[in-house]
Design a protein around this motif. Structure first.
Motif, PDB file in Angstrom:
ATOM      1  N   LYS A 174       0.850  -1.179   0.000  1.00  0.00           N
ATOM      2  CA  LYS A 174       0.000   0.000   0.000  1.00  0.00           C
ATOM      3  C   LYS A 174       0.892   1.237   0.000  1.00  0.00           C
ATOM      4  O   LYS A 174       2.063   1.165   0.386  1.00  0.00           O
ATOM      5  CB  LYS A 174      -0.930   0.034   1.220  1.00  0.00           C
ATOM      6  CG  LYS A 174      -0.221   0.234   2.539  1.00  0.00           C
ATOM      7  CD  LYS A 174      -1.176   0.293   3.725  1.00  0.00           C
ATOM      8  CE  LYS A 174      -1.924   1.606   3.830  1.00  0.00           C
ATOM      9  NZ  LYS A 174      -1.069   2.737   4.200  1.00  0.00           N
ATOM     10  N   SER A 175       0.335   2.356  -0.417  1.00  0.00           N
ATOM     11  CA  SER A 175       1.108   3.599  -0.446  1.00  0.00           C
ATOM     12  C   SER A 175       0.575   4.567   0.601  1.00  0.00           C
ATOM     13  O   SER A 175      -0.550   4.428   1.099  1.00  0.00           O
ATOM     14  CB  SER A 175       1.054   4.239  -1.834  1.00  0.00           C
ATOM     15  OG  SER A 175      -0.283   4.531  -2.193  1.00  0.00           O
ATOM     16  N   SER A 177      -1.113   7.771   1.995  1.00  0.00           N
ATOM     17  CA  SER A 177      -2.162   8.651   1.478  1.00  0.00           C
ATOM     18  C   SER A 177      -1.759  10.114   1.621  1.00  0.00           C
ATOM     19  O   SER A 177      -0.970  10.478   2.499  1.00  0.00           O
ATOM     20  CB  SER A 177      -3.481   8.408   2.222  1.00  0.00           C
ATOM     21  OG  SER A 177      -3.393   8.893   3.558  1.00  0.00           O
ATOM     22  N   SER A 352       3.230   8.615  -4.039  1.00  0.00           N
ATOM     23  CA  SER A 352       3.056   7.904  -5.309  1.00  0.00           C
ATOM     24  C   SER A 352       2.474   6.515  -5.057  1.00  0.00           C
ATOM     25  O   SER A 352       2.772   5.868  -4.045  1.00  0.00           O
ATOM     26  CB  SER A 352       4.397   7.774  -6.024  1.00  0.00           C
ATOM     27  OG  SER A 352       4.305   6.893  -7.140  1.00  0.00           O
ATOM     28  N   THR A 353       1.652   6.049  -5.987  1.00  0.00           N
ATOM     29  CA  THR A 353       1.088   4.696  -5.887  1.00  0.00           C
ATOM     30  C   THR A 353       1.926   3.664  -6.641  1.00  0.00           C
ATOM     31  O   THR A 353       1.585   2.485  -6.657  1.00  0.00           O
ATOM     32  CB  THR A 353      -0.346   4.681  -6.425  1.00  0.00           C
ATOM     33  OG1 THR A 353      -0.343   5.158  -7.776  1.00  0.00           O
ATOM     34  CG2 THR A 353      -1.257   5.552  -5.570  1.00  0.00           C
TER      35      THR A 353
END
Length: 420
Positions: A174-175, A177, A352-353
């Motif tokens: 996960k990145s 938020s 960034s994702t």
């Protein structure tokens, strides 16, 4: 002949005791630091799919769980040849920095500060963090805030404040938020100020206790730290040995650690005694942790911490060999961690994702190294064709320091008993 036994040792992670043998005149003739718990960490992970291991090893330590999580995943990355996206590396580093902020604040304010703020002669019943809260409530509030923000960084990037889970082979699951990034950014300048305040406090305490700092636990050893382009680095790039007089530096990469480190077995301990292989045992015994990191680096990577490092060197020498100076070195690192957190939070890639590269399980051998809050941490795994761990080696931070802690206790005992 007599013997003094100190058991249990408090304010440490794990179980230990100290034995001091005295001659007929009451002088110490032999000092031993005993680590009394079996440390069979490697057996936890052998036979496991390697991608599971980064979620298992954080249970090794309740303080350094993030460091174990990241050293572990870096070892798997190396074994499988994963190419990590830049954004994932930065978000992993922020997770690690958060743990450093939390743990360094814990270590100084909760474990070390009672002896300084309240004084070594204070009643042990009040010489603890509760006593610090009563005697210096503003100091305690800053400590709590630093720990809270550090843990928030770990939770925002690692999924959980304790035992993070998001680092996976190839990157992150996960990145970070934008909302969490903004929340952390709103507090980071205050944390930098608190870091400076902690250093100011320690410097004022140094004036009071400088004779003790320059007397107790003063030993010459090698030092092992992590640097990147010669600069102090929490997340790891290049390992560096520095000789006791600072005249010799030996740089090497994590993958080559077995060419530079060896371990000596002693009868009175469950841990082995690591030493500089190029120098030999016992001359090659070394220290890790904040003092070693400050001694090993050419400079700090952030401006306020670099000014503090220069002042530290002027006060304690270079390299510094005073064990109690670990406290000020730790506070320099705490300040640097806060500064580095701000740099990362202001980097657009931090939200960034693009945080996961494709990677396939395979046979390989990988080493992962990070700087855990107590010192340099090694994870080394070998996997088979199916990605199952077949061999594992871990050198946890405190293990490096056990023989030199024993040496420092010996020196302190000689000083304390010399007038008996």
């Amino acid at each position: 002949m007599g013997k003094i036994t100190i058991e249990p040792l408090t304010r440490l992670e794990g179980h230990g005791k100290v034995t001091i043998k005295l001659d007929d005149s009451g002088k110490p003739t032999d000092v031993k630091l005993h680590i009394t718990a079996l440390r069979g960490f490697e057996q936890f992970v052998i036979g496991r799919p390697a991608e599971e291991v980064p979620r298992i090893v954080p249970r090794i330590c309740g303080i350094c769980q993030t460091a174990h999580h990241l050293a572990s995943v870096k070892a798997v990355d190396a074994a499988w040849g994963a190419q990590i996206p830049s954004a994932a590396e930065k978000q992993r580093e922020l997770m690690h920095i958060g743990n450093m902020i939390h743990s360094h604040a814990l270590h100084f304010y909760y474990l070390a500060a009672p002896d300084f703020v309240l004084g070594p002669d204070a009643d042990p019943a009040i010489r603890n963090v509760i006593g610090v809260i009563d005697a210096a409530p503003e100091v305690a509030k800053k400590a709590i805030a630093l720990r809270r923000v550090g843990q928030s960084m770990v939770e925002a990037t690692g999924g959980k404040a304790i035992h993070p889970v998001t680092a996976i082979p190839g990157g992150l699951s996960k990145s970070l938020s934008e909302e969490k990034r903004d929340e952390l950014l709103a507090e980071i300048d205050t944390m930098i100020q608190y870091g400076q305040d902690g250093l100011d406090l320690m410097k004022s305490l140094n004036e009071k206790y400088l004779d003790t700092i320059n007397t107790l636990g003063v030993i010459d050893t090698w030092y092992l730290g992590l640097v990147k382009d010669g600069k102090h680095n929490f997340y790891g790039d290049t390992l560096r040995f520095v000789s006791p007089d600072g005249s010799e530096k030996i740089d090497f990469k994590p993958a080559d650690y077995l060419d530079y480190l060896a371990e000596h077995v002693v009868e009175h301990n469950y841990v082995k005694y690591p030493y500089n292989k190029k120098v030999g045992y016992p001359e090659g015994l070394y220290r890790v942790g904040p003092l070693a990191m400050i001694n090993a680096c050419d400079s700090m990577p952030t401006p306020l911490a670099e000014e503090a490092r220069k002042e530290f060197a002027e006060t304690f020498g270079r390299p510094a060999n005073q064990s109690i100076a670990y406290n000020q070195a730790r506070l320099i690192e705490l300040l640097s961690a806060c500064e580095r957190a701000k740099e990362l939070l202001e980097d657009p890639e931090i939200v960034s994702t693009d945080v996961k590269a494709e990677v396939e399980p395979k046979a390989g051998n990988g080493v992962g190294v990070v700087y855990a809050p107590r010192g340099t941490l090694f994870h080394n795994y070998e996997t088979d064709d199916n990605g199952i761990v077949t061999k594992a080696n871990m050198i946890v931070a405190t293990t490096h320091n056990v023989p030199t802690m024993e040496k420092a206790i010996q020196q302190a005992a000689e000083v304390l008993f010399k007038d008996n």
